[in-house]
Design an enzyme around this catalytic site. Structure first.
Site, mmCIF file in Angstrom:
data_model
loop_
_atom_site.group_PDB
_atom_site.id
_atom_site.type_symbol
_atom_site.label_atom_id
_atom_site.label_comp_id
_atom_site.label_asym_id
_atom_site.label_seq_id
_atom_site.Cartn_x
_atom_site.Cartn_y
_atom_site.Cartn_z
ATOM 1 N N ASN A 89 0.827 -1.213 0.000
ATOM 2 C CA ASN A 89 0.000 0.000 0.000
ATOM 3 C C ASN A 89 0.857 1.258 0.000
ATOM 4 O OD1 ASN A 89 -2.051 -1.840 0.188
ATOM 5 N ND2 ASN A 89 -2.403 -1.541 2.378
ATOM 6 N N HIS A 108 5.624 -0.379 -3.062
ATOM 7 C CA HIS A 108 5.173 0.269 -4.311
ATOM 8 C C HIS A 108 5.189 1.779 -4.213
ATOM 9 C CE1 HIS A 108 2.920 -3.741 -5.211
ATOM 10 N NE2 HIS A 108 4.217 -3.825 -5.420
ATOM 11 N N CYS A 143 17.096 20.428 -8.719
ATOM 12 C CA CYS A 143 17.614 20.586 -10.103
ATOM 13 C C CYS A 143 16.578 21.167 -11.047
ATOM 14 C CB CYS A 143 18.071 19.216 -10.613
ATOM 15 S SG CYS A 143 16.693 18.125 -11.025
ATOM 16 N N SER A 180 -4.699 -9.773 -3.010
ATOM 17 C CA SER A 180 -5.229 -10.809 -3.922
ATOM 18 C C SER A 180 -4.108 -11.696 -4.436
ATOM 19 C CB SER A 180 -5.932 -10.135 -5.111
ATOM 20 O OG SER A 180 -4.964 -9.362 -5.828
HETATM 21 N N1 APR Z 1 -10.249 -7.305 5.004
HETATM 22 C C1 APR Z 1 -9.368 -8.203 4.481
HETATM 23 N N2 APR Z 1 -9.167 -8.368 3.147
HETATM 24 C C2 APR Z 1 -9.903 -7.577 2.330
HETATM 25 C C3 APR Z 1 -10.848 -6.632 2.786
HETATM 26 C C4 APR Z 1 -10.997 -6.515 4.188
HETATM 27 N N3 APR Z 1 -11.871 -5.648 4.730
HETATM 28 N N4 APR Z 1 -11.416 -6.045 1.700
HETATM 29 C C5 APR Z 1 -10.838 -6.591 0.610
HETATM 30 N N5 APR Z 1 -9.943 -7.514 0.989
HETATM 31 C C6 APR Z 1 -9.071 -8.348 0.141
HETATM 32 C C7 APR Z 1 -9.731 -8.848 -1.106
HETATM 33 O O1 APR Z 1 -10.352 -10.100 -0.840
HETATM 34 C C8 APR Z 1 -8.550 -8.983 -2.066
HETATM 35 O O2 APR Z 1 -7.989 -10.283 -1.944
HETATM 36 O O3 APR Z 1 -8.009 -7.521 -0.286
HETATM 37 C C9 APR Z 1 -7.542 -7.970 -1.556
HETATM 38 C C10 APR Z 1 -7.403 -6.764 -2.466
HETATM 39 O O4 APR Z 1 -6.769 -7.195 -3.643
HETATM 40 P P1 APR Z 1 -6.296 -6.092 -4.715
HETATM 41 O O5 APR Z 1 -7.380 -5.109 -4.925
HETATM 42 O O6 APR Z 1 -5.739 -6.850 -5.878
HETATM 43 O O7 APR Z 1 -5.129 -5.292 -3.980
HETATM 44 P P2 APR Z 1 -3.620 -5.746 -3.789
HETATM 45 O O8 APR Z 1 -3.512 -7.219 -3.668
HETATM 46 O O9 APR Z 1 -3.071 -4.928 -2.675
HETATM 47 O O10 APR Z 1 -2.922 -5.273 -5.159
HETATM 48 C C11 APR Z 1 -1.538 -5.429 -5.225
HETATM 49 O O11 APR Z 1 -1.538 -4.336 -7.372
HETATM 50 O O12 APR Z 1 -2.321 -2.660 -8.728
HETATM 51 C C12 APR Z 1 -1.265 -3.047 -7.946
HETATM 52 O O13 APR Z 1 0.237 -1.571 -6.916
HETATM 53 C C13 APR Z 1 -1.062 -2.083 -6.808
HETATM 54 O O14 APR Z 1 -0.207 -2.573 -4.602
HETATM 55 C C14 APR Z 1 -1.192 -2.935 -5.562
HETATM 56 C C15 APR Z 1 -0.956 -4.347 -6.078
HETATM 57 ZN ZN ZN Z 2 15.985 16.971 -9.114
#
Ligand code: APR
Ligand code: ZN
Length: 238
Positions: A89, A108, A143, A180
């Site tokens: 995050n 990230h 710069c 995810s």
């Molecule tokens: N509690 C626990 N898990 C949750 C909740 C909650 N309240 N709400 C959603 N989730 C879970 C979902 O089930 C899902 O598995 O969080 C996950 C969110 O997945 P993504 O939206 O894919 O986010 P993330 O895995 O952090 O993405 C990874 O992808 O786009 C890039 O840079 C971006 O850091 C990000 C990376």
């Molecule tokens: Zn600079």
């Protein structure tokens, strides 16, 4: 290196009102990731990219850490050396929950920072919740080159992954909260650890939960007490 690694994703911030990426109605439903989060976004789509991060940055000001951030921060502050907190995050909710910047690794990037686009300079500025062009006209103080969000775009190097891999090698208890698994291969990582816990709101096609010792499909705020108990008893035994 730390015995416990807590790796989080957007799901840990969902209950603080910050959109995840791939859940229905998530950020990637609303915005084209190849326009606002790609290695050439600043060249090809500068205005919409700046607007996208300005919007997320200004929204962050009113966001508060939830119970899951607070419990993780308490554990890390209690077991500084034994626990590593690594997150995908870019929000500052672990810091708002009481973690020092040096105690959380952002893989990230970090939304409240801007970075100089001149690779030889690479200066980073913390601008809080300001719009990019309201900080020195969007120019580097060192710069005078153009600035950009200090976010790792797809196709770019993510230097902090080396830290993640080091911690994966050493950790004995691997805890995943709210990701995810589409970007980071948590299945493989779980196999390095003696014990592993997966907490997501629901199952993910990118994660084979059979690799985890314990699986909690529930909200992070509802799972975090059980996770904390497991971490504390693990540390007492090891
Ligand atoms: N509690 C626990 N898990 C949750 C909740 C909650 N309240 N709400 C959603 N989730 C879970 C979902 O089930 C899902 O598995 O969080 C996950 C969110 O997945 P993504 O939206 O894919 O986010 P993330 O895995 O952090 O993405 C990874 O992808 O786009 C890039 O840079 C971006 O850091 C990000 C990376
Ligand atoms: Zn600079």
């Amino acid at each position: 290196m730390a015995k416990v690694l807590i790796l989080s994703g957007a799901g840990i911030s969902a209950e603080s009102g910050i959109s995840t990426f791939r859940d229905s109605g998530g950020l990637w439903d609303e915005y084209d990731v190849s326009v606002v989060c790609n290695y050439d976004s600043m060249q090809k789509h500068e205005d919409v990219t700046i607007e996208f991060y300005d919007k997320r940055r200004s929204e962050l000001e009113s966001k508060e850490p939830n119970y899951a951030h607070k419990r993780v921060a308490e554990l890390k502050n209690m077991y500084k050396k034994e626990i590593a907190v690594i997150t995908q995050n870019v929000d500052n909710l672990f810091e708002k929950a009481g973690l020092k910047p040096e105690d959380v690794i952002h893989l990230h990037g970090f939304l409240t920072q801007l970075r100089c686009q001149n690779r030889k300079c690479n200066s980073v500025y913390d601008v809080g919740y300001k719009n990019q062009n309201d900080f020195n006209g969007g120019r580097c103080l060192t710069c005078n080159s153009k600035l950009r969000p200090n976010i790792v775009f797809f196709g770019e190097q993510a230097p902090m992954y080396e830290e993640l891999n080091r911690h994966i090698q050493d950790c004995e208890l691997f805890v995943v909260i709210g990701t995810s698994g589409n970007i980071i291969g948590v299945n493989t990582m779980a196999q390095f650890a003696t014990r592993s816990i997966l907490n997501n709101y629901e199952s993910s096609s990118a994660i084979d939960d059979a690799y985890f010792s314990k699986v909690l499909y529930k909200k992070a705020t509802e799972a975090v007490d059980e996770i904390s108990q497991e971490i504390e008893s693990f540390l007492k035994l090891h």
